[in-house]
Design a protein around this motif. Structure first.
Motif, PDB file in Angstrom:
ATOM      1  N   TYR A 305       0.868  -1.163   0.000  1.00 21.43           N
ATOM      2  CA  TYR A 305       0.000   0.000   0.000  1.00 21.43           C
ATOM      3  C   TYR A 305       0.911   1.221   0.000  1.00 21.43           C
ATOM      4  N   TYR A 306       0.918   1.937  -1.108  1.00 20.04           N
ATOM      5  CA  TYR A 306       1.835   3.060  -1.289  1.00 20.04           C
ATOM      6  C   TYR A 306       3.267   2.583  -1.043  1.00 20.04           C
ATOM      7  N   ASN A 307       3.596   1.553  -1.796  1.00 23.01           N
ATOM      8  CA  ASN A 307       4.849   0.806  -1.736  1.00 23.01           C
ATOM      9  C   ASN A 307       4.807  -0.224  -0.605  1.00 23.01           C
ATOM     10  N   THR A 308       5.928  -0.878  -0.362  1.00 23.19           N
ATOM     11  CA  THR A 308       5.956  -2.079   0.476  1.00 23.19           C
ATOM     12  C   THR A 308       6.023  -1.773   1.966  1.00 23.19           C
ATOM     13  N   ASN A 309       5.048  -2.285   2.708  1.00 25.48           N
ATOM     14  CA  ASN A 309       5.125  -2.261   4.165  1.00 25.48           C
ATOM     15  C   ASN A 309       6.030  -3.423   4.583  1.00 25.48           C
ATOM     16  N   ILE A 310       7.292  -3.136   4.753  1.00 27.37           N
ATOM     17  CA  ILE A 310       8.282  -4.176   5.021  1.00 27.37           C
ATOM     18  C   ILE A 310       7.932  -4.946   6.287  1.00 27.37           C
ATOM     19  N   ASP A 311       7.418  -4.245   7.284  1.00 28.42           N
ATOM     20  CA  ASP A 311       7.072  -4.890   8.551  1.00 28.42           C
ATOM     21  C   ASP A 311       6.025  -5.985   8.355  1.00 28.42           C
ATOM     22  N   THR A 312       4.944  -5.663   7.640  1.00 26.15           N
ATOM     23  CA  THR A 312       3.893  -6.652   7.415  1.00 26.15           C
ATOM     24  C   THR A 312       4.383  -7.798   6.542  1.00 26.15           C
ATOM     25  N   ALA A 313       5.221  -7.489   5.566  1.00 25.62           N
ATOM     26  CA  ALA A 313       5.776  -8.548   4.714  1.00 25.62           C
ATOM     27  C   ALA A 313       6.580  -9.537   5.545  1.00 25.62           C
ATOM     28  N   LEU A 314       7.388  -9.052   6.469  1.00 19.77           N
ATOM     29  CA  LEU A 314       8.170  -9.941   7.332  1.00 19.77           C
ATOM     30  C   LEU A 314       7.253 -10.787   8.208  1.00 19.77           C
ATOM     31  N   ALA A 315       6.205 -10.163   8.747  1.00 25.52           N
ATOM     32  CA  ALA A 315       5.259 -10.901   9.579  1.00 25.52           C
ATOM     33  C   ALA A 315       4.563 -11.993   8.763  1.00 25.52           C
ATOM     34  N   ASP A 316       4.167 -11.658   7.538  1.00 29.98           N
ATOM     35  CA  ASP A 316       3.537 -12.647   6.662  1.00 29.98           C
ATOM     36  C   ASP A 316       4.461 -13.824   6.392  1.00 29.98           C
ATOM     37  N   ALA A 317       5.737 -13.532   6.175  1.00 27.42           N
ATOM     38  CA  ALA A 317       6.689 -14.603   5.868  1.00 27.42           C
ATOM     39  C   ALA A 317       6.765 -15.615   7.004  1.00 27.42           C
ATOM     40  N   TYR A 318       6.749 -15.131   8.237  1.00 23.90           N
ATOM     41  CA  TYR A 318       6.763 -16.056   9.379  1.00 23.90           C
ATOM     42  C   TYR A 318       5.477 -16.872   9.428  1.00 23.90           C
ATOM     43  N   TYR A 319       4.335 -16.257   9.106  1.00 21.67           N
ATOM     44  CA  TYR A 319       3.083 -17.011   9.135  1.00 21.67           C
ATOM     45  C   TYR A 319       3.056 -18.063   8.025  1.00 21.67           C
ATOM     46  N   LEU A 320       3.487 -17.701   6.826  1.00 19.84           N
ATOM     47  CA  LEU A 320       3.565 -18.675   5.747  1.00 19.84           C
ATOM     48  C   LEU A 320       4.452 -19.849   6.152  1.00 19.84           C
ATOM     49  N   GLY A 321       5.593 -19.523   6.753  1.00 23.04           N
ATOM     50  CA  GLY A 321       6.499 -20.574   7.209  1.00 23.04           C
ATOM     51  C   GLY A 321       5.874 -21.457   8.263  1.00 23.04           C
ATOM     52  N   LYS A 322       5.139 -20.871   9.189  1.00 23.38           N
ATOM     53  CA  LYS A 322       4.488 -21.631  10.262  1.00 23.38           C
ATOM     54  C   LYS A 322       3.495 -22.637   9.703  1.00 23.38           C
ATOM     55  N   VAL A 323       2.744 -22.232   8.676  1.00 24.93           N
ATOM     56  CA  VAL A 323       1.740 -23.123   8.089  1.00 24.93           C
ATOM     57  C   VAL A 323       2.395 -24.201   7.240  1.00 24.93           C
ATOM     58  N   LEU A 324       3.346 -23.806   6.401  1.00 23.83           N
ATOM     59  CA  LEU A 324       3.938 -24.745   5.444  1.00 23.83           C
ATOM     60  C   LEU A 324       4.975 -25.664   6.072  1.00 23.83           C
ATOM     61  N   PHE A 325       5.714 -25.148   7.061  1.00 23.89           N
ATOM     62  CA  PHE A 325       6.802 -25.918   7.687  1.00 23.89           C
ATOM     63  C   PHE A 325       6.665 -25.835   9.206  1.00 23.89           C
ATOM     64  N   PRO A 326       5.638 -26.451   9.766  1.00 28.77           N
ATOM     65  CA  PRO A 326       5.365 -26.294  11.201  1.00 28.77           C
ATOM     66  C   PRO A 326       6.513 -26.729  12.102  1.00 28.77           C
ATOM     67  N   ASP A 327       7.268 -27.747  11.722  1.00 23.96           N
ATOM     68  CA  ASP A 327       8.384 -28.183  12.557  1.00 23.96           C
ATOM     69  C   ASP A 327       9.496 -27.138  12.577  1.00 23.96           C
ATOM     70  N   ALA A 328       9.791 -26.566  11.412  1.00 23.35           N
ATOM     71  CA  ALA A 328      10.865 -25.573  11.320  1.00 23.35           C
ATOM     72  C   ALA A 328      10.507 -24.284  12.053  1.00 23.35           C
ATOM     73  N   PHE A 329       9.211 -24.027  12.189  1.00 19.91           N
ATOM     74  CA  PHE A 329       8.757 -22.796  12.854  1.00 19.91           C
ATOM     75  C   PHE A 329       8.005 -23.112  14.143  1.00 19.91           C
ATOM     76  N   ALA A 330       8.356 -24.228  14.773  1.00 21.33           N
ATOM     77  CA  ALA A 330       7.637 -24.676  15.966  1.00 21.33           C
ATOM     78  C   ALA A 330       7.699 -23.657  17.098  1.00 21.33           C
ATOM     79  N   ASP A 331       8.771 -22.903  17.195  1.00 20.01           N
ATOM     80  CA  ASP A 331       8.947 -21.946  18.288  1.00 20.01           C
ATOM     81  C   ASP A 331       8.323 -20.587  17.998  1.00 20.01           C
ATOM     82  N   VAL A 332       7.688 -20.428  16.846  1.00 23.93           N
ATOM     83  CA  VAL A 332       7.174 -19.128  16.424  1.00 23.93           C
ATOM     84  C   VAL A 332       5.667 -19.030  16.669  1.00 23.93           C
ATOM     85  N   ASP A 333       5.263 -17.988  17.372  1.00 20.71           N
ATOM     86  CA  ASP A 333       3.865 -17.589  17.459  1.00 20.71           C
ATOM     87  C   ASP A 333       3.709 -16.429  16.477  1.00 20.71           C
ATOM     88  N   PRO A 334       3.014 -16.617  15.358  1.00 20.47           N
ATOM     89  CA  PRO A 334       2.977 -15.583  14.322  1.00 20.47           C
ATOM     90  C   PRO A 334       2.457 -14.228  14.799  1.00 20.47           C
TER      91      PRO A 334
END
Length: 369
Positions: A305-334
């Motif tokens: 939105y009016y270019n890249t919200n880097i903060d939200t993009a980083l947060a999304d990446a952790y959530y994508l990782g949590k769903v796709l690779f739950p073992d690798a992101f086991a310690d992460v609460d998105p």
């Protein structure tokens, strides 16, 4: 007499040196430094900067990441109109109350006269990639124009050198090197953490995934996606769109999505309303997708939105990782990770507001909507 004359001359010289030294140190406002901006322009700026404006797509966001928000003296109209989806404005609502210095937006040129009314010491800008245009604005206003940049598409927008160089440059200009360097280091650490969690997972163990509903000059439905999608690339996920050989924003034929039939589908919540509308017209297409039938349809927060919200993009990446690779992101609460990122970059935990506005992280259901 000779001795007295010599003594007087020495006294006079010492006095002049002392007073001239005191005079120089008492007028620091005349001092300037030279910096090289992201267009390679050498710009002379005041050594002490206390009043700034940031114009063009994403310029104010980068300034908030690296600078002192209290020094911003004016904002574009586009920053006032709507803060939804832009954490830097959610965290700093006072910015919307500042004087308006121009329309803003990717298609609107800066307004030199309005900028002059707030008397900034420096203008940070992303509105052009032409040095001549930056020079013209500087000539019209008499105010130093320092060009910053998000760089190229994809990973460059989030983890690229241009973003990091822009943050460092902001710190150099305003004399807050420590804050800027800390932000750059944090982004680098996030990238390293995301990559390291999945870099050794064999391709055979990676589920196929598709991300739809991505914004591209407006909201779109499920057919709007990206090849070499940066949030999937950084976690080494298997993006089915990469089979096309395309990169960047593309619109696919829905029949292609049926052919791929990815194991997981994520919908950007900025386009979710369009997806729901399309589902109501053609539910059979969606119900033919195994990810929809088997409950593997998930959300992601919109970050463009009016270019890249880097903060939200980083947060999304952790959530994508949590769903796709739950073992690798086991310690992460998105959710906790998202607020950790927001606090580091914009100063306030705003995930709750983002979730209220868009729906937040979680599974999606089409049939009950």
């Amino acid at each position: 007499m000779k001795t007295r004359s010599f003594t007087f001359i020495v006294f006079l010289i010492v006095t002049l040196l002392v007073y001239s030294g005191c005079d120089a140190t008492s007028q620091p406002t005349g001092d300037r430094i030279k910096v090289t901006d992201l267009l390679g322009r050498e710009v002379s700026v005041p050594a002490s900067v206390e009043r700034v404006v940031a114009i063009g797509p994403g310029a104010l966001r980068l300034y908030v990441y690296a600078g002192n928000v209290d020094d911003v003296v004016g904002v574009e109209q586009i920053e006032v109109n709507r803060s939804t989806g832009r954490p830097y404005l959610l965290a700093n609502p006072g910015l919307a109350e500042l004087p308006v210095i121009g329309q803003g937006g990717p298609s609107n040129a800066p307004d030199p006269e309005k900028i002059l009314t707030v008397e900034p010491d420096v203008i940070f800008s992303t509105y052009t990639s032409e040095a001549s245009a930056a020079d013209e604005l500087q000539a019209k206003t008499g105010i130093p124009v320092v060009m910053i940049s998000y760089g190229g598409w994809g990973m460059g927008e989030i983890f690229g050198e241009d973003v990091q160089d822009s943050l460092r440059l902001i710190g150099d200009v305003i004399g807050q090197d420590d804050k800027a360097q800390a932000v750059v280091k944090f982004i680098q650490q996030v990238e390293q953490d995301l990559e390291s969690r999945t870099e050794n997972i064999p391709d055979a163990d990676k589920p196929s995934v598709y991300v739809g509903g991505l914004g591209a000059r407006g909201a779109h439905g499920i057919e709007s996606t990206q090849g070499q999608y940066p949030l999937l690339d950084v976690i080494h996920a298997r993006n089915v769109v990469d089979e096309t050989g395309e990169s960047g924003s593309i619109m696919i034929d829905k029949e292609m999505l049926l052919s791929w039939d990815p194991e997981y589908i994520f919908i950007d919540q900025g386009g979710f309303a369009s997806v729901l509308e399309d589902y109501q017209k053609n539910p059979s297409l969606y119900e033919a997708l195994s990810a929809v039938r088997d409950g593997r349809l998930y959300s992601q927060l919109p970050y463009n939105y009016y270019n890249t919200n880097i903060d939200t993009a980083l947060a999304d990446a952790y959530y994508l990782g949590k769903v796709l690779f739950p073992d690798a992101f086991a310690d992460v609460d998105p959710v906790q990770k998202a607020d950790e990122i927001y606090v580091r970059l914009v100063g306030t935990a705003v995930y709750g507001q983002m979730a209220d506005d868009f729906g937040g992280f979680g599974p999606l259901t089409l049939s009950e909507k």
